[in-house]
Motif scaffolding. Structure first.
Motif, mmCIF file in Angstrom:
data_model
loop_
_atom_site.group_PDB
_atom_site.id
_atom_site.type_symbol
_atom_site.label_atom_id
_atom_site.label_comp_id
_atom_site.label_asym_id
_atom_site.label_seq_id
_atom_site.Cartn_x
_atom_site.Cartn_y
_atom_site.Cartn_z
ATOM 1 N N LYS A 133 0.804 -1.210 -0.218
ATOM 2 C CA LYS A 133 0.111 0.183 0.063
ATOM 3 C C LYS A 133 0.821 1.239 0.253
ATOM 4 O O LYS A 133 0.602 2.377 -0.707
ATOM 5 N N ILE A 134 1.902 1.368 0.813
ATOM 6 C CA ILE A 134 2.880 2.324 0.653
ATOM 7 C C ILE A 134 3.503 2.513 -0.663
ATOM 8 O O ILE A 134 3.484 3.902 -1.131
ATOM 9 N N GLU A 135 3.789 1.445 -1.519
ATOM 10 C CA GLU A 135 4.146 1.740 -2.676
ATOM 11 C C GLU A 135 3.248 2.570 -3.584
ATOM 12 O O GLU A 135 3.590 3.311 -4.677
ATOM 13 N N VAL A 136 2.012 2.187 -3.495
ATOM 14 C CA VAL A 136 0.844 2.928 -4.404
ATOM 15 C C VAL A 136 0.785 4.250 -3.848
ATOM 16 O O VAL A 136 0.698 5.087 -4.528
ATOM 17 N N GLU A 137 1.129 4.756 -2.591
ATOM 18 C CA GLU A 137 1.040 6.129 -2.111
ATOM 19 C C GLU A 137 2.228 6.967 -2.743
ATOM 20 O O GLU A 137 2.296 8.039 -3.057
ATOM 21 N N VAL A 138 3.482 6.167 -2.794
ATOM 22 C CA VAL A 138 4.530 6.906 -3.329
ATOM 23 C C VAL A 138 4.231 7.099 -4.960
ATOM 24 O O VAL A 138 4.737 8.153 -5.017
ATOM 25 N N LYS A 139 3.744 6.200 -5.305
ATOM 26 C CA LYS A 139 3.380 6.511 -6.982
ATOM 27 C C LYS A 139 2.496 7.593 -7.198
ATOM 28 O O LYS A 139 2.718 8.185 -8.036
ATOM 29 N N TYR A 140 1.551 7.932 -6.442
ATOM 30 C CA TYR A 140 0.829 8.947 -6.434
ATOM 31 C C TYR A 140 1.718 10.132 -6.572
ATOM 32 O O TYR A 140 1.106 11.137 -7.460
ATOM 33 N N PHE A 141 2.657 10.534 -5.647
ATOM 34 C CA PHE A 141 3.333 11.558 -5.715
ATOM 35 C C PHE A 141 4.214 11.641 -6.735
ATOM 36 O O PHE A 141 4.476 12.969 -7.247
ATOM 37 N N TYR A 142 4.331 10.687 -7.697
ATOM 38 C CA TYR A 142 5.122 11.017 -8.880
ATOM 39 C C TYR A 142 4.472 11.420 -10.278
ATOM 40 O O TYR A 142 4.720 11.465 -11.150
ATOM 41 N N GLY A 143 2.850 11.509 -9.901
ATOM 42 C CA GLY A 143 2.072 11.718 -11.069
ATOM 43 C C GLY A 143 2.226 13.201 -11.422
ATOM 44 O O GLY A 143 2.869 14.090 -10.747
ATOM 45 N N LYS A 144 2.110 13.481 -12.723
ATOM 46 C CA LYS A 144 2.345 14.836 -13.155
ATOM 47 C C LYS A 144 1.761 15.909 -12.355
ATOM 48 O O LYS A 144 2.264 16.943 -12.392
ATOM 49 N N HIS A 145 0.558 15.933 -11.900
ATOM 50 C CA HIS A 145 -0.033 16.919 -11.299
ATOM 51 C C HIS A 145 -0.036 16.863 -9.820
ATOM 52 O O HIS A 145 -0.729 17.518 -9.071
ATOM 53 N N ALA A 170 9.783 -1.526 19.617
ATOM 54 C CA ALA A 170 8.986 -2.814 19.517
ATOM 55 C C ALA A 170 9.068 -3.331 18.175
ATOM 56 O O ALA A 170 9.239 -2.692 17.085
ATOM 57 N N PRO A 171 8.952 -4.678 18.105
ATOM 58 C CA PRO A 171 9.094 -5.309 16.765
ATOM 59 C C PRO A 171 8.128 -4.969 15.779
ATOM 60 O O PRO A 171 8.423 -4.761 14.581
ATOM 61 N N ILE A 172 6.872 -4.581 16.121
ATOM 62 C CA ILE A 172 5.889 -4.138 14.940
ATOM 63 C C ILE A 172 6.452 -2.560 14.657
ATOM 64 O O ILE A 172 6.097 -2.436 13.477
ATOM 65 N N ALA A 173 6.898 -1.833 15.437
ATOM 66 C CA ALA A 173 7.305 -0.299 14.936
ATOM 67 C C ALA A 173 8.498 -0.638 13.693
ATOM 68 O O ALA A 173 8.572 0.210 12.903
ATOM 69 N N ARG A 174 9.472 -1.685 13.963
ATOM 70 C CA ARG A 174 10.290 -1.945 12.806
ATOM 71 C C ARG A 174 9.753 -2.326 11.638
ATOM 72 O O ARG A 174 10.186 -1.684 10.658
ATOM 73 N N GLU A 175 8.601 -3.193 11.774
ATOM 74 C CA GLU A 175 7.944 -3.487 10.404
ATOM 75 C C GLU A 175 7.377 -2.330 9.719
ATOM 76 O O GLU A 175 7.439 -2.206 8.706
ATOM 77 N N LEU A 176 6.842 -1.468 10.591
ATOM 78 C CA LEU A 176 5.959 -0.502 10.070
ATOM 79 C C LEU A 176 6.745 0.705 9.564
ATOM 80 O O LEU A 176 6.690 0.998 8.348
ATOM 81 N N GLU A 177 8.134 0.786 10.299
ATOM 82 C CA GLU A 177 8.842 1.794 9.941
ATOM 83 C C GLU A 177 9.518 1.408 8.444
ATOM 84 O O GLU A 177 9.700 2.341 7.696
ATOM 85 N N THR A 178 9.837 0.215 8.334
ATOM 86 C CA THR A 178 10.461 -0.178 7.309
ATOM 87 C C THR A 178 9.629 -0.099 6.027
ATOM 88 O O THR A 178 9.711 -0.003 4.979
ATOM 89 N N ASN A 179 8.127 -0.417 6.365
ATOM 90 C CA ASN A 179 7.363 -0.413 5.204
ATOM 91 C C ASN A 179 6.991 1.047 4.636
ATOM 92 O O ASN A 179 6.942 1.342 3.646
ATOM 93 N N LEU A 180 6.988 1.942 5.615
ATOM 94 C CA LEU A 180 6.722 3.269 5.472
ATOM 95 C C LEU A 180 7.986 4.168 4.755
ATOM 96 O O LEU A 180 8.017 4.919 4.096
ATOM 97 N N GLN A 181 9.252 3.470 5.046
ATOM 98 C CA GLN A 181 10.440 4.358 4.727
ATOM 99 C C GLN A 181 10.349 4.819 3.212
ATOM 100 O O GLN A 181 10.900 5.799 3.072
ATOM 101 N N PRO A 182 9.988 4.156 2.445
ATOM 102 C CA PRO A 182 10.075 4.707 0.745
ATOM 103 C C PRO A 182 9.068 5.883 0.876
ATOM 104 O O PRO A 182 9.802 6.879 0.066
ATOM 105 N N LEU A 183 7.937 6.301 1.446
ATOM 106 C CA LEU A 183 7.396 7.287 1.642
ATOM 107 C C LEU A 183 8.190 8.391 2.364
ATOM 108 O O LEU A 183 8.129 9.511 1.901
ATOM 109 N N THR A 184 8.681 7.918 3.412
ATOM 110 C CA THR A 184 9.494 8.852 4.256
ATOM 111 C C THR A 184 10.497 9.333 3.521
ATOM 112 O O THR A 184 10.771 10.667 3.531
ATOM 113 N N ASP A 185 11.159 8.642 2.682
ATOM 114 C CA ASP A 185 12.278 9.004 1.912
ATOM 115 C C ASP A 185 11.950 10.091 0.762
ATOM 116 O O ASP A 185 12.884 11.032 0.650
ATOM 117 N N LEU A 186 10.735 9.726 0.215
ATOM 118 C CA LEU A 186 10.424 10.620 -0.788
ATOM 119 C C LEU A 186 9.848 12.213 -0.215
ATOM 120 O O LEU A 186 10.395 12.789 -0.696
#
Length: 375
Positions: A133-145, A170-186
């Motif tokens: 789902k984060i991959e889709v969120e990242v893709k949105y920001f690359y749209g022309k508009h 917490a272990p869940i935090a590491r999983e969530l942070e890793t999943n979110l990181q591409p959007l965070t980096d963007l």
């Protein structure tokens, strides 16, 4: 309280007659008695409050409609449902509210692991902040508009979410942070690219306020030690604000403000300057704050079913967190905590069980304000 002051004044006068204090010494004692404010009714975020406040983001994080997309359409192909466009952050009426709703859940779960709906919160966070789902969120920001989408308010809250995950052991935090990181980096890249282009700050009380957007991003940069982002923010913030003087607090708030332009700026500069330099700057920028009798009327809400008028509950919470930041570590400004508490206590009772216009976002503001309070 009044009775205590009267008794104390009698004691002071009696001592003056017997001890022969100098006029300056007597006046100093009188000033301390008449200007020191008790920090009464300090609002606290405890487990009971957490169990109440958590219901706000839990209720809205998977509510798709009503929804304000703030989307620029390039063609009919861009017409998609909120869940298709933003599968992670589609709830809570708009993207930024969905983001800080997730921050609220992380913040409360991190502080109160024993919170009643802990397992449900974890599962909902894992479901929404997934790698796919984060991959889709990242893709949105690359749209022309969509290059400036949610600049910089939503960007700031995304980094605040990233910071909260990073500091949660917490272990869940590491999983969530890793999943979110591409959007965070963007978002980090977008800040670094955008700030040199911004020639003038936005001094408004709503989403595009520059000082607010830089404060949360700076907190993230400090926490994860991202020097490039931190330097970009520091350099631009000093360019924008270092020479400011006499901010007109009497002009605030505007009718739909949820941020204080003056106080957000002061709280940002507090993050950036050494203590002595900050106190000199603050004395020029908001000289009235050093008055121990300083008063600031709360933002009054006339209709909490009106999505714009209810913003003033938000200004009360954001004023509180800014005032507490300004006073942090500065005893001569500790009286500002009293003003902050008054603001929180005015709006806090009204946000739970109220209309969706406020309920979809005010919980995050309340939590962040409560997190800022100290004795």
């Amino acid at each position: 309280m009044k009775k205590h002051i009267i008794i104390l004044l009698v004691v002071i006068l009696f001592n003056c007659n017997n001890k022969k204090q100098t006029p300056n010494e007597t006046q100093q004692v009188l000033d301390e008695v008449t200007t020191t404010k008790p920090i009464q009714d300090i609002p606290k975020l405890d487990l009971k409050a957490a169990n109440t406040l958590v219901e706000l983001p839990l209720h809205c994080m998977n509510i798709e409609y009503p929804n304000r997309l703030s989307q620029t359409l390039g063609s009919g192909k861009d017409l998609k449902s909120p869940t298709q466009l933003h599968p992670a952050f589609y709830g809570c009426f708009d993207w930024h509210s969905a983001v800080h709703g997730h921050w609220s859940l992380v913040s409360l779960l991190k502080q109160f692991p024993e919170i009643d709906k802990a397992e449900e919160i974890k599962q909902r966070l894992l479901n929404n902040i997934s790698k796919e789902k984060i991959e889709v969120e990242v893709k949105y920001f690359y749209g022309k508009h969509n290059k400036s989408y949610e600049r910089t308010y939503g960007w700031a809250w995304l980094l605040k979410l990233g910071e909260e995950l990073h500091t949660w052991d917490a272990p869940i935090a590491r999983e969530l942070e890793t999943n979110l990181q591409p959007l965070t980096d963007l978002i980090i890249e977008k800040y670094i690219e955008f700030l040199p282009k911004l020639n003038y700050p936005l001094r408004v009380g709503t989403h595009t306020n520059t000082a607010f957007g830089l404060s949360f991003a700076y907190d993230y940069a400090e926490t994860v030690k991202h020097d490039t982002l931190r330097n970009a923010i520091t350099n631009r913030a000093k360019y924008f604000f270092l020479n400011d003087k006499n901010c007109p607090m009497s002009w605030e708030p505007s009718g739909s403000d949820f941020l204080s332009p003056c106080l957000e700026e002061a709280a940002l500069i507090k993050r950036l300057l050494p203590e002595a330099e900050f106190k000199t700057w603050l004395n020029d920028f908001l000289p009235e704050l050093k008055n121990k009798d300083y008063k600031l009327e709360v933002g009054k809400v006339s209709d909490r079913t009106d999505g714009q008028l209810v913003h003033l509950d938000g200004v009360n919470f954001s004023r509180a967190w800014s005032l507490n930041k300004i006073a942090e570590g500065l005893p001569e400004y500790s009286h500002l905590k009293y003003v902050a508490n008054n603001h929180i206590n005015y709006s806090l009772p009204s946000i739970v069980g109220d209309s969706y216009e406020g309920g979809h976002w005010l919980g995050s503001f309340a939590i962040y304000a409560l997190n800022s309070t100290t004795e």
